[in-house]
Design a protein around this motif. Structure first.
Motif, PDB file in Angstrom:
ATOM      1  N   TRP A  80       1.276  -1.081  -0.133  1.00 19.85           N
ATOM      2  CA  TRP A  80       0.063  -0.040   0.226  1.00 19.85           C
ATOM      3  C   TRP A  80       1.339   1.506   0.101  1.00 19.85           C
ATOM      4  CZ3 TRP A  80      -2.471  -4.192   2.353  1.00 19.85           C
ATOM      5  CH2 TRP A  80      -3.659  -4.394   2.255  1.00 19.85           C
TER       6      TRP A  80
ATOM      7  N   TYR B 275       1.234   3.527   6.250  1.00 23.40           N
ATOM      8  CA  TYR B 275      -0.443   2.732   6.879  1.00 23.40           C
ATOM      9  C   TYR B 275      -0.096   2.014   8.075  1.00 23.40           C
ATOM     10  CZ  TYR B 275      -2.058   4.555   2.855  1.00 23.40           C
ATOM     11  OH  TYR B 275      -2.557   5.640   2.015  1.00 23.40           O
TER      12      TYR B 275
ATOM     13  N   HIS C 111      -5.545  -8.288   0.854  1.00 23.94           N
ATOM     14  CA  HIS C 111      -5.258  -6.922  -0.501  1.00 23.94           C
ATOM     15  C   HIS C 111      -5.724  -7.431  -1.491  1.00 23.94           C
ATOM     16  CE1 HIS C 111      -2.752  -5.748  -4.300  1.00 23.94           C
ATOM     17  NE2 HIS C 111      -2.525  -4.037  -3.163  1.00 23.94           N
TER      18      HIS C 111
END
Length: 147
Positions: free
Chosen positions: A57, A61, A119
């Motif tokens: 990502w 995060y 994901h």
């Protein structure tokens, strides 16, 4: 029997060492204990893979990967326990995101979801929208269209 996998992705407004984040990090153990004591809770990832998260990502995060008995039990924890007070303060600690930041999907009881699986499910939610394969809290009530 199917149970619910849940993945939540957030991007902090400030670095971990910034005093404005201290109330978030100080509450983490308390909130995790609330989750673990909830009757609908099954499992949560304890050894977060920050390197893989950054690869999938981008840097900066944080995430939660957990398993619950049902969407209703997850919603009960999120909105009807002291967690809700912390949830309401999310804008203090996290940047807004333009895409969905929570994805859920059904797994067989005993299966441990992975960050790569999360994901993939998030990508399905982004590209297809809510479906039986990947959905969000707003679209967790059955029936869900199977694509």
């Amino acid at each position: 029997m199917a149970v619910l996998a849940q993945f939540d992705l957030v991007k902090p407004r400030y670095p971990k060492t910034d005093p404005r984040m201290s109330s978030f990090y100080e509450s983490t153990r308390y909130v995790n204990n609330l989750a673990e004591q909830h009757p609908g809770f099954i499992w949560r990832e304890l050894n977060e893979d920050q390197a893989l998260l950054d690869e999938l990502w981008g840097q900066g995060y944080l995430y939660t990967l957990s398993v619950w008995r049902s969407p209703e039990s997850l919603k009960d924890f999120l909105y009807k326990t002291p967690h809700n007070e912390f949830r309401k303060r999310g804008a203090e600690w996290f940047l807004p995101v333009s895409k969905p930041r929570v994805v859920m999907w059904w797994i067989e009881e005993g299966h441990i979801p992975t960050l790569k699986e999360a994901h993939e499910k998030m990508q399905i939610l982004y590209e297809v929208g809510p479906s039986y394969q990947a959905f969000d809290l707003k679209n967790s009530a059955l029936p869900i269209v199977i694509y």
